[in-house]
Design a protein around this motif. Structure first.
Motif, PDB file in Angstrom:
ATOM      1  N   ARG A  23       8.846  -2.146   3.901  1.00 47.08           N
ATOM      2  CA  ARG A  23       7.988  -2.320   2.790  1.00 47.08           C
ATOM      3  C   ARG A  23       8.292  -1.099   1.839  1.00 47.08           C
ATOM      4  O   ARG A  23       8.103  -1.158   0.438  1.00 47.08           O
ATOM      5  CB  ARG A  23       6.740  -2.814   2.852  1.00 47.08           C
ATOM      6  N   SER A  24       7.650   0.003   2.407  1.00 43.11           N
ATOM      7  CA  SER A  24       7.853   1.342   1.601  1.00 43.11           C
ATOM      8  C   SER A  24       9.071   1.966   0.962  1.00 43.11           C
ATOM      9  O   SER A  24       9.117   2.771   0.173  1.00 43.11           O
ATOM     10  CB  SER A  24       7.215   2.258   2.539  1.00 43.11           C
ATOM     11  N   GLY A  25       9.868   1.257   1.517  1.00 52.30           N
ATOM     12  CA  GLY A  25      11.530   1.617   0.994  1.00 52.30           C
ATOM     13  C   GLY A  25      11.894   2.597   2.026  1.00 52.30           C
ATOM     14  O   GLY A  25      13.193   3.009   2.084  1.00 52.30           O
ATOM     15  N   LYS A  26      11.171   3.124   3.080  1.00 57.40           N
ATOM     16  CA  LYS A  26      11.865   3.939   4.162  1.00 57.40           C
ATOM     17  C   LYS A  26      12.683   3.165   5.021  1.00 57.40           C
ATOM     18  O   LYS A  26      12.577   1.875   4.994  1.00 57.40           O
ATOM     19  CB  LYS A  26      10.267   4.146   5.017  1.00 57.40           C
ATOM     20  N   LYS A  27      13.543   4.073   5.696  1.00 54.54           N
ATOM     21  CA  LYS A  27      14.399   3.380   6.560  1.00 54.54           C
ATOM     22  C   LYS A  27      13.950   3.856   7.878  1.00 54.54           C
ATOM     23  O   LYS A  27      13.234   4.846   8.132  1.00 54.54           O
ATOM     24  CB  LYS A  27      15.854   4.246   6.288  1.00 54.54           C
ATOM     25  N   THR A 120       2.936   3.345   5.810  1.00 50.71           N
ATOM     26  CA  THR A 120       2.266   4.178   4.894  1.00 50.71           C
ATOM     27  C   THR A 120       0.621   3.739   4.455  1.00 50.71           C
ATOM     28  O   THR A 120       0.192   4.274   3.873  1.00 50.71           O
ATOM     29  CB  THR A 120       3.011   4.202   3.489  1.00 50.71           C
ATOM     30  N   GLY A 121       0.595   2.387   4.783  1.00 49.61           N
ATOM     31  CA  GLY A 121      -1.105   1.969   4.642  1.00 49.61           C
ATOM     32  C   GLY A 121      -0.929   1.445   3.104  1.00 49.61           C
ATOM     33  O   GLY A 121      -2.152   0.902   2.824  1.00 49.61           O
ATOM     34  N   GLY A 122       0.185   1.371   2.456  1.00 48.67           N
ATOM     35  CA  GLY A 122       0.200   0.721   0.870  1.00 48.67           C
ATOM     36  C   GLY A 122      -0.498  -0.714   0.923  1.00 48.67           C
ATOM     37  O   GLY A 122      -1.100  -0.838  -0.095  1.00 48.67           O
ATOM     38  N   ILE A 145      -0.709  -1.942  14.933  1.00 47.72           N
ATOM     39  CA  ILE A 145      -0.174  -0.894  15.260  1.00 47.72           C
ATOM     40  C   ILE A 145       0.060   0.130  14.233  1.00 47.72           C
ATOM     41  O   ILE A 145       0.361  -0.181  12.931  1.00 47.72           O
ATOM     42  CB  ILE A 145       1.420  -1.327  15.477  1.00 47.72           C
ATOM     43  N   ASP A 146      -0.150   1.507  14.340  1.00 44.17           N
ATOM     44  CA  ASP A 146      -0.085   2.556  13.441  1.00 44.17           C
ATOM     45  C   ASP A 146       1.207   3.031  13.775  1.00 44.17           C
ATOM     46  O   ASP A 146       1.467   3.506  14.772  1.00 44.17           O
ATOM     47  CB  ASP A 146      -1.059   3.601  13.470  1.00 44.17           C
ATOM     48  N   ALA A 151      -0.020   6.162   7.189  1.00 44.08           N
ATOM     49  CA  ALA A 151      -0.948   5.513   6.817  1.00 44.08           C
ATOM     50  C   ALA A 151      -2.461   6.046   7.071  1.00 44.08           C
ATOM     51  O   ALA A 151      -3.184   5.562   6.154  1.00 44.08           O
ATOM     52  CB  ALA A 151      -0.983   4.265   7.915  1.00 44.08           C
ATOM     53  N   GLU A 152      -2.634   6.666   8.243  1.00 49.04           N
ATOM     54  CA  GLU A 152      -4.337   7.307   8.382  1.00 49.04           C
ATOM     55  C   GLU A 152      -4.534   8.247   7.117  1.00 49.04           C
ATOM     56  O   GLU A 152      -5.574   8.120   6.634  1.00 49.04           O
ATOM     57  CB  GLU A 152      -4.362   7.950   9.756  1.00 49.04           C
ATOM     58  N   GLU A 153      -3.652   9.102   6.776  1.00 48.84           N
ATOM     59  CA  GLU A 153      -4.082  10.176   5.563  1.00 48.84           C
ATOM     60  C   GLU A 153      -4.145   9.340   4.333  1.00 48.84           C
ATOM     61  O   GLU A 153      -5.206   9.452   3.500  1.00 48.84           O
ATOM     62  CB  GLU A 153      -2.822  10.901   5.488  1.00 48.84           C
ATOM     63  N   ASN A 154      -3.212   8.238   3.916  1.00 50.72           N
ATOM     64  CA  ASN A 154      -3.297   7.585   2.760  1.00 50.72           C
ATOM     65  C   ASN A 154      -4.572   6.785   2.763  1.00 50.72           C
ATOM     66  O   ASN A 154      -5.165   6.747   1.605  1.00 50.72           O
ATOM     67  CB  ASN A 154      -2.057   6.805   2.621  1.00 50.72           C
ATOM     68  N   ILE A 155      -5.047   6.181   3.795  1.00 53.15           N
ATOM     69  CA  ILE A 155      -6.280   5.087   3.805  1.00 53.15           C
ATOM     70  C   ILE A 155      -7.315   6.092   3.516  1.00 53.15           C
ATOM     71  O   ILE A 155      -8.257   5.701   2.936  1.00 53.15           O
ATOM     72  CB  ILE A 155      -6.135   4.543   4.932  1.00 53.15           C
ATOM     73  N   THR A 156      -7.414   6.982   4.307  1.00 54.92           N
ATOM     74  CA  THR A 156      -8.836   7.933   4.151  1.00 54.92           C
ATOM     75  C   THR A 156      -8.684   8.602   2.806  1.00 54.92           C
ATOM     76  O   THR A 156      -9.826   8.545   2.355  1.00 54.92           O
ATOM     77  CB  THR A 156      -8.371   9.178   5.228  1.00 54.92           C
TER      78      THR A 156
END
Ligand SMILES: O=P(O)(O)OC[C@H]1O[C@H](OP(=O)(O)OP(=O)(O)O)[C@H](O)[C@@H]1O
Ligand SMILES: O=C(O)c1cc(=O)[nH]c(=O)[nH]1
Length: 175
Positions: A23-27, A120-122, A145-146, A151-156
């Motif tokens: 979803r984030s565009g990451k491969k 990424t938590g987006g 699942i993380d 994700a953790e950093e972005n959510i925090t």
């Protein structure tokens, strides 16, 4: 089902290898197909019970983002006895035009937000902001699942608390 058995069942049902765009565009060389594990009643029930552990007395509502979070929120609701709602990605242009389905979120609500996969938590931060904009408190965001990709950093950083039932490390996945 204990956590170890749950982890093994999720990997058995939903771990795919290949070339995936996220979803984030990451491969990624792997993908955890949440619909494959959510389709299994033993896994869905166990996940509901895991989420229910976060549904403290002050939690008034469980929320699941469209689409993968819907079955999870329903299962968590059954396990905890708390009502649940769906957070849509966007308003429908017809009917009620709701973003939140299943009832209103009010400023008195304390919401447990459940998510399938956090990369990424987006996605889940967008849902959390919908809840916050209604004046309610997001008690915690809990993912099945993380993937440990920010994700953790972005959510925090967005001002929310985060936990996951398992991580990609528990699944024995290396980047
Ligand atoms: O943490 P992020 O980087 O936001 O990525 C993870 C999100 O992306 C996936 O959703 P998808 O786009 O597959 O949506 P769906 O639930 O509607 O299938 C997944 O189910 C998470 O919701
Ligand atoms: O980041 C994503 O889009 C994503 C990753 C993953 O492993 N599974 C999934 O359903 N979505």
């Amino acid at each position: 089902m204990n956590k170890q058995e749950l982890t093994a069942r999720i990997k058995q049902e939903a771990y795919l290898e290949g070339d995936f765009t996220l979803r984030s565009g990451k491969k990624s060389h792997y993908y955890l197909d949440k619909y494959l594990f959510e389709a299994c009643p033993d896994i869905l029930k166990a996940l509901g019970e895991e989420f229910a552990k976060y549904a403290d007395d002050d939690v008034t509502l469980i929320a699941g983002p469209e689409l993968g979070g819907v079955a999870l929120a329903a299962s968590a609701s059954i396990a905890s006895g708390k009502k649940w709602v769906i957070i849509r990605n966007s308003k429908k242009g017809y009917g009620t035009g709701n973003v939140v389905e299943g009832g209103e979120i009010t400023e008195n609500d304390v919401v447990l937000l459940v998510e399938d996969i956090a990369t990424t938590g987006g996605q889940v931060v967008e849902a959390a902001k919908v809840i916050r904009e209604s004046g309610a408190k997001v008690k915690k965001i809990v993912a099945v699942i993380d993937r440990k990709q920010g994700a953790e950093e972005n959510i925090t950083d967005a001002g929310f608390e985060f936990a996951s039932i398992i991580t990609k490390d528990d699944l024995g996945i290396t980047d």
